[in-house]
Design a protein around this motif. Structure first.
Motif, PDB file in Angstrom:
ATOM      1  N   PHE A   1      -2.205  13.603  -6.178  1.00 28.13           N
ATOM      2  CA  PHE A   1      -1.388  13.380  -5.074  1.00 28.13           C
ATOM      3  C   PHE A   1      -0.467  12.155  -5.428  1.00 28.13           C
ATOM      4  CE2 PHE A   1      -3.641  16.215  -2.362  1.00 28.13           C
ATOM      5  CZ  PHE A   1      -2.831  16.838  -1.593  1.00 28.13           C
ATOM      6  N   LEU A   2      -1.196  11.245  -6.422  1.00 27.70           N
ATOM      7  CA  LEU A   2      -0.406   9.892  -6.874  1.00 27.70           C
ATOM      8  C   LEU A   2       0.485  10.339  -7.906  1.00 27.70           C
ATOM      9  CD1 LEU A   2      -0.369   6.810  -7.051  1.00 27.70           C
ATOM     10  CD2 LEU A   2      -2.047   6.651  -8.960  1.00 27.70           C
ATOM     11  N   GLY A   3       0.315  11.399  -8.527  1.00 29.48           N
ATOM     12  CA  GLY A   3       1.676  11.901  -9.573  1.00 29.48           C
ATOM     13  C   GLY A   3       2.517  12.487  -8.541  1.00 29.48           C
ATOM     14  N   LEU A   4       2.216  13.387  -7.666  1.00 25.99           N
ATOM     15  CA  LEU A   4       3.129  14.056  -6.766  1.00 25.99           C
ATOM     16  C   LEU A   4       4.252  12.890  -6.200  1.00 25.99           C
ATOM     17  CD1 LEU A   4       3.574  16.894  -5.787  1.00 25.99           C
ATOM     18  CD2 LEU A   4       2.334  16.536  -3.910  1.00 25.99           C
ATOM     19  N   PHE A   5       3.452  11.753  -5.510  1.00 19.29           N
ATOM     20  CA  PHE A   5       4.256  10.808  -4.868  1.00 19.29           C
ATOM     21  C   PHE A   5       5.057   9.959  -5.884  1.00 19.29           C
ATOM     22  CE2 PHE A   5       3.621   6.056  -4.558  1.00 19.29           C
ATOM     23  CZ  PHE A   5       4.353   5.806  -3.512  1.00 19.29           C
ATOM     24  N   LEU A   6       4.666   9.716  -7.159  1.00 20.94           N
ATOM     25  CA  LEU A   6       5.388   9.078  -7.946  1.00 20.94           C
ATOM     26  C   LEU A   6       6.628   9.877  -8.417  1.00 20.94           C
ATOM     27  CD1 LEU A   6       2.950   7.103 -10.294  1.00 20.94           C
ATOM     28  CD2 LEU A   6       4.256   6.202  -8.444  1.00 20.94           C
ATOM     29  N   THR A   7       6.332  11.052  -8.869  1.00 20.58           N
ATOM     30  CA  THR A   7       7.389  12.014  -9.099  1.00 20.58           C
ATOM     31  C   THR A   7       8.292  12.238  -8.329  1.00 20.58           C
ATOM     32  OG1 THR A   7       5.345  13.152 -10.355  1.00 20.58           O
ATOM     33  CG2 THR A   7       7.923  14.144 -10.686  1.00 20.58           C
ATOM     34  N   LEU A   8       8.073  12.593  -7.017  1.00 22.86           N
ATOM     35  CA  LEU A   8       9.062  12.840  -6.132  1.00 22.86           C
ATOM     36  C   LEU A   8       9.905  11.677  -5.611  1.00 22.86           C
ATOM     37  CD1 LEU A   8       7.145  15.298  -3.542  1.00 22.86           C
ATOM     38  CD2 LEU A   8       8.871  15.693  -5.369  1.00 22.86           C
ATOM     39  N   THR A   9       9.201  10.457  -5.602  1.00 20.84           N
ATOM     40  CA  THR A   9      10.193   9.384  -5.260  1.00 20.84           C
ATOM     41  C   THR A   9      11.042   9.052  -6.612  1.00 20.84           C
ATOM     42  OG1 THR A   9       8.061   8.535  -4.428  1.00 20.84           O
ATOM     43  CG2 THR A   9       9.871   6.848  -4.669  1.00 20.84           C
ATOM     44  N   MET A  10      10.578   9.196  -7.473  1.00 22.07           N
ATOM     45  CA  MET A  10      11.672   9.056  -8.812  1.00 22.07           C
ATOM     46  C   MET A  10      12.749  10.064  -8.938  1.00 22.07           C
ATOM     47  SD  MET A  10       9.169   7.804 -12.005  1.00 22.07           S
ATOM     48  CE  MET A  10      10.702   6.991 -12.944  1.00 22.07           C
ATOM     49  N   THR A  11      12.653  11.138  -8.266  1.00 16.48           N
ATOM     50  CA  THR A  11      13.737  11.806  -8.116  1.00 16.48           C
ATOM     51  C   THR A  11      14.742  11.352  -7.369  1.00 16.48           C
ATOM     52  OG1 THR A  11      12.963  12.923  -6.418  1.00 16.48           O
ATOM     53  CG2 THR A  11      12.569  14.128  -8.588  1.00 16.48           C
ATOM     54  N   ASP A  12      14.368  10.434  -6.485  1.00 12.56           N
ATOM     55  CA  ASP A  12      15.470   9.666  -5.695  1.00 12.56           C
ATOM     56  C   ASP A  12      15.815   8.431  -6.348  1.00 12.56           C
ATOM     57  OD1 ASP A  12      16.789   8.008  -4.103  1.00 12.56           O
ATOM     58  OD2 ASP A  12      14.890   7.249  -3.071  1.00 12.56           O
ATOM     59  N   THR A  13      14.848   7.539  -6.795  1.00 18.04           N
ATOM     60  CA  THR A  13      15.172   6.324  -7.552  1.00 18.04           C
ATOM     61  C   THR A  13      15.885   6.391  -8.867  1.00 18.04           C
ATOM     62  OG1 THR A  13      13.198   6.176  -8.438  1.00 18.04           O
ATOM     63  CG2 THR A  13      13.267   5.107  -6.225  1.00 18.04           C
ATOM     64  N   MET A  14      15.519   7.408  -9.472  1.00 16.56           N
ATOM     65  CA  MET A  14      16.221   7.528 -10.748  1.00 16.56           C
ATOM     66  C   MET A  14      17.815   8.231 -10.721  1.00 16.56           C
ATOM     67  SD  MET A  14      14.349   6.002 -12.852  1.00 16.56           S
ATOM     68  CE  MET A  14      14.943   6.129 -14.281  1.00 16.56           C
ATOM     69  N   HIS A  15      17.937   8.863  -9.565  1.00 20.10           N
ATOM     70  CA  HIS A  15      19.379   9.370  -9.623  1.00 20.10           C
ATOM     71  C   HIS A  15      20.414   9.077  -8.533  1.00 20.10           C
ATOM     72  CE1 HIS A  15      18.228  12.341 -12.465  1.00 20.10           C
ATOM     73  NE2 HIS A  15      17.071  12.302 -12.226  1.00 20.10           N
ATOM     74  N   ARG A  16      20.054   7.446  -8.220  1.00 15.16           N
ATOM     75  CA  ARG A  16      20.819   7.034  -7.054  1.00 15.16           C
ATOM     76  C   ARG A  16      22.131   6.831  -7.863  1.00 15.16           C
ATOM     77  NH1 ARG A  16      16.905   2.898  -3.788  1.00 15.16           N
ATOM     78  NH2 ARG A  16      15.659   4.398  -3.242  1.00 15.16           N
ATOM     79  N   GLY A  17      23.304   7.232  -7.041  1.00 13.71           N
ATOM     80  CA  GLY A  17      24.596   6.926  -7.361  1.00 13.71           C
ATOM     81  C   GLY A  17      25.060   8.191  -8.132  1.00 13.71           C
TER      82      GLY A  17
END
Lengths: 118, 215
Positions: A83-99
């Protein structure tokens, strides 16, 4: 009391095992520090995390007895990592692709936030 | 009824036998440790996202952490994990004095960890390497260095609080060991304390390279 009988019912691990595990943890700590002074670029973080994962596994398997205990505990513990991996990965799909789609219009939220452009 | 009378005092009436009771207690502890992983997980996310946004700043700011002190603390915490595991082993064999000695050792190393942390913290507070708007250090060129120290202080701070709580619990099981509460048949509280303590060590194993050994 039948101390001898019940004591053997638990997994009393040999002393040497505990000291070996601690020794390996010491050596791996030394290695991870030494490697940090060599610059591999991107690889540094990968190597550091690999070593940390090996160390953490040793602590969990031997010091926390996961290897010998009810396997349900291991399943419970591993589920937290999934679940930690899921949390980090899904959040990074946002934070790494802003803009990527709409440009970011950067502006401070509050006046004090000007500080953040320092 | 005869069966019920034979039950030892430390076996709760709603469990069939010691094995079931021990397994239930350990399962409960592991579920708690899962919540701990996720609690720290939020902060590991904090770290990951900001490091991805400001890699150069993290690279420059982390050089102000003391690698020697961080490494020492890693050795100290691993040693405390070893003594904790040995305390449980001693109780499995019914060696009460050894158990107390190993628990005292664990407490000692936990104390050393916090003392070293205190020196690290006071040095940074003095120089103004502080979180958020408290930050006033001038030596870092990259933008937003205060974010690194926000990450550093929240992660090591929460970890430090865990060390402190661990010391209180270890002290408590030590007193209970002295009171003869435990035997090779029943030492659950020591074992669960051990699980908690090893998790504190486990989290530090990741914090140390992530904060002190970037690149």
């Amino acid at each position: 009391m039948e101390q001898q009988n019940t004591a053997t019912a638990h997994h009393v691990l040999p002393l040497s095992l505990y000291f070996t595990v601690a020794g390996v943890l010491f050596v791996l700590t030394g290695i991870t520090v030494a490697i940090s002074f060599v610059h591999f670029g991107e690889f540094n973080i990968i190597v550091a995390m690999l070593i940390a994962t090996v160390k953490a596994s040793l602590v969990a398997l031997y010091f926390m007895h996961l290897k010998y205990d009810n396997k349900l505990f291991m399943a419970v513990f591993l589920s937290s990592l999934i679940f930690l991996g899921l949390f980090l990965t899904l959040t990074m799909t946002d934070t790494m692709h802003r803009g990527d789609i709409d440009p970011i219009k950067e502006h401070p939220i509050k006046k004090e936030a000007v500080f953040y452009n320092k | 009824m005869e069966h019920a009378e034979k039950k030892p005092s430390y076996l709760q009436h709603h469990f069939a036998d010691m094995e079931q009771q021990t397994d239930a207690a350990k399962l409960g502890m592991w579920v708690f440790l899962v919540t701990e992983v996720l609690l720290f997980g939020g902060l590991f996310g904090f770290y990951t996202f900001y490091r991805a946004w400001y890699p150069e700043m993290f690279m420059e700011a982390h050089k102000y952490l003391d690698v020697a002190m961080g490494t020492t603390n890693t050795f100290v915490l691993i040693t405390s994990s070893l003594t904790m595991a040995l305390a449980i082993r001693a109780m499995q064999l019914g060696k009460k004095k050894q158990t107390i000695a190993y628990l005292a050792g664990t407490l000692f190393f936990a104390g050393v960890f916090l003392v070293i942390k205190y020196f690290e913290y006071s040095h940074k507070i003095e120089l103004g390497m502080l979180p958020g708007k408290l930050y006033f250090f001038d030596g870092i060129q990259a933008a937003n260095p205060h974010i690194f120290f926000s990450v550093y202080f929240t992660m090591t701070g929460l970890h430090g609080i865990h060390v402190l709580i661990g010391m209180i619990i270890i002290g408590w099981v030590m007193v209970r060991t002295m009171r003869d509460d435990f035997s090779p048949e029943y030492y659950n509280p020591i074992e669960l304390t051990g699980l908690y303590w090893h998790l504190v060590d486990l989290i530090w194993i990741f914090l140390f390279p992530l904060l002190y050994l970037i690149g």
